[in-house]
Design an enzyme around this catalytic site. Structure first.
Site, PDB file in Angstrom:
ATOM      1  N   GLY A 125       0.798  -1.219   0.000  1.00 23.22           N
ATOM      2  CA  GLY A 125       0.000   0.000   0.000  1.00 23.22           C
ATOM      3  C   GLY A 125       0.831   1.270   0.000  1.00 23.22           C
ATOM      4  O   GLY A 125       2.069   1.254   0.059  1.00 23.22           O
ATOM      5  N   HIS A 126       0.113   2.395  -0.040  1.00 23.37           N
ATOM      6  CA  HIS A 126       0.793   3.693  -0.118  1.00 23.37           C
ATOM      7  C   HIS A 126       1.603   4.002   1.139  1.00 23.37           C
ATOM      8  O   HIS A 126       1.271   3.591   2.238  1.00 23.37           O
ATOM      9  CB  HIS A 126      -0.219   4.816  -0.408  1.00 23.37           C
ATOM     10  N   ASN A 127       2.697   4.715   0.921  1.00 24.41           N
ATOM     11  CA  ASN A 127       3.592   5.194   1.984  1.00 24.41           C
ATOM     12  C   ASN A 127       4.353   4.085   2.702  1.00 24.41           C
ATOM     13  O   ASN A 127       5.011   4.344   3.711  1.00 24.41           O
ATOM     14  CB  ASN A 127       2.831   5.999   3.052  1.00 24.41           C
TER      15      ASN A 127
END
Length: 353
Positions: free
Chosen positions: A256-258
């Site tokens: 996922g993001h980050n």
């Protein structure tokens, strides 16, 4: 039986040369001049093949093998059939991998689908893209404006490199890979179907339903990373998603993001890592493990397959289970529940089952 491998055999190596290459020792009675040209499993190998034995479960196959030579750990020497040529290695799988790379150099990294080099006339490359010498871009690949691709890289059919992306040197971009908002280092391998840099999953409740949260970060993939088929890595929301140097990611992994993944970590098939989590250096995550968002997995930690991680994992820890906890604690609980279930059984309960 004909050799049906897609990877041709070469001149091979003698057993003595293999010993020198791997640091293994010649077994008692083993002739160093035996020449081998391939590798194979114990039950399939022929007299020209090297095989290996490191699990007593396969002792029956060892007894019947027709391999020309077998790599074996010293503790399993009593299981060897008499007269079988062998090499004694401290780390059998590592030694076998060394020989495999030497015998089959073409299998180390994916090659171009077609033998022609350069940019295919059927590829779509924006005139503002910066393409170094010795780059292969195959048919139906698309390279967007301002993209940069380094020397020795192969872009396979149907891949899409969006505008502004940068790909280092000697990379392999598989068929149907899609890159956007991404920067890749050198010697990165992306197997077919990998998707990198698309939106992370971000929504907030609004008056009319769910409102989208824009994702304006990038994906940064450092040198020598390999990512398996159909994996997906989201771009960051307001910071970058980062995959560290030398990390290996299996097929069908979702990141996922980050998320920040450290160096030389291993993430096995169907793992899911939720946004804003941090995975340290040298971490090993077993297949189908799930990691919730905003947790930290410490350097050198190991997570068992099918684990569900909801809290931070300390450096060097070995965790498993759902929810994940230290392996000894998890196994102790499983054993206790199994014994409790057995004690609770009765003829009446068994009939109700």
């Amino acid at each position: 039986m004909p050799d049906t491998s897609f990877f041709p055999r070469g001149a091979g190596l003698t057993v003595g040369e293999i010993a020198g290459l791997t640091g293994a020792e010649l077994g008692a009675g083993t002739e160093p001049g035996i020449r081998l040209t391939g590798i194979g499993a114990l039950d399939l190998a022929g007299r020209d093949d090297l095989s290996f034995f490191d699990n007593p479960r396969y002792a029956g196959q060892l007894a019947a093998t027709r391999a020309g030579c077998v790599l074996v750990a010293s503790k399993y020497l009593p299981l060897l059939p008499e007269g079988l040529p062998h090499l004694v290695a401290a780390n059998v799988p590592a030694a076998f991998a060394v020989v495999g790379r030497e015998f089959y150099p073409a299998a180390r990294t994916p090659s171009a689908v077609l033998p022609s080099l350069g940019i295919s006339p059927r590829a779509e490359v924006d005139p503002t893209a910066e393409i170094e010498d010795d780059v292969t871009i195959e048919a139906f690949a698309v390279v967007g404006p301002g993209a940069r691709i380094g020397r020795g890289t192969i872009v396979s059919p149907g891949a899409v490199i969006a505008g502004g992306c940068a790909i280092g040197r000697d990379c392999r971009i598989g068929a149907q890979v899609v890159l956007s908002n991404a920067l890749l280092g050198n010697r990165v391998i992306l197997h077919p179907g990998v998707k990198i840099g698309q939106d992370g999953f971000g929504y907030v409740p609004g008056r009319a339903g769910l409102d989208k949260v824009v994702q304006i970060g990038r994906v940064v993939i450092q040198d020598d990373v390999e990512i398996g088929a159909n994996a997906a890595i989201d771009r960051g929301a307001i910071r970058d998603t980062v995959i560290g140097e030398g990390t290996k990611i299996d097929n069908q992994v979702q990141i996922g993001h980050n998320v920040a993944v450290g160096r030389h970590s291993v993430i096995v098939s169907q793992v899911g890592i939720s946004g804003s989590s941090t995975v340290g250096d040298g971490v090993m995550i077993g297949g189908q493990a799930g990691i919730t968002g905003h947790v930290t997995i410490g350097d050198g930690a190991q997570l068992a397959a099918l684990s569900g991680v909801a809290t931070d994992v300390p450096k060097g820890a070995r965790w498993g289970g759902i929810p994940a906890r230290p392996v000894r604690e998890w196994l102790r609980e499983v054993r206790f529940l199994t014994e409790l279930a057995k004690k609770g059984r009765s003829p009446r309960n068994e009939r109700n089952d």
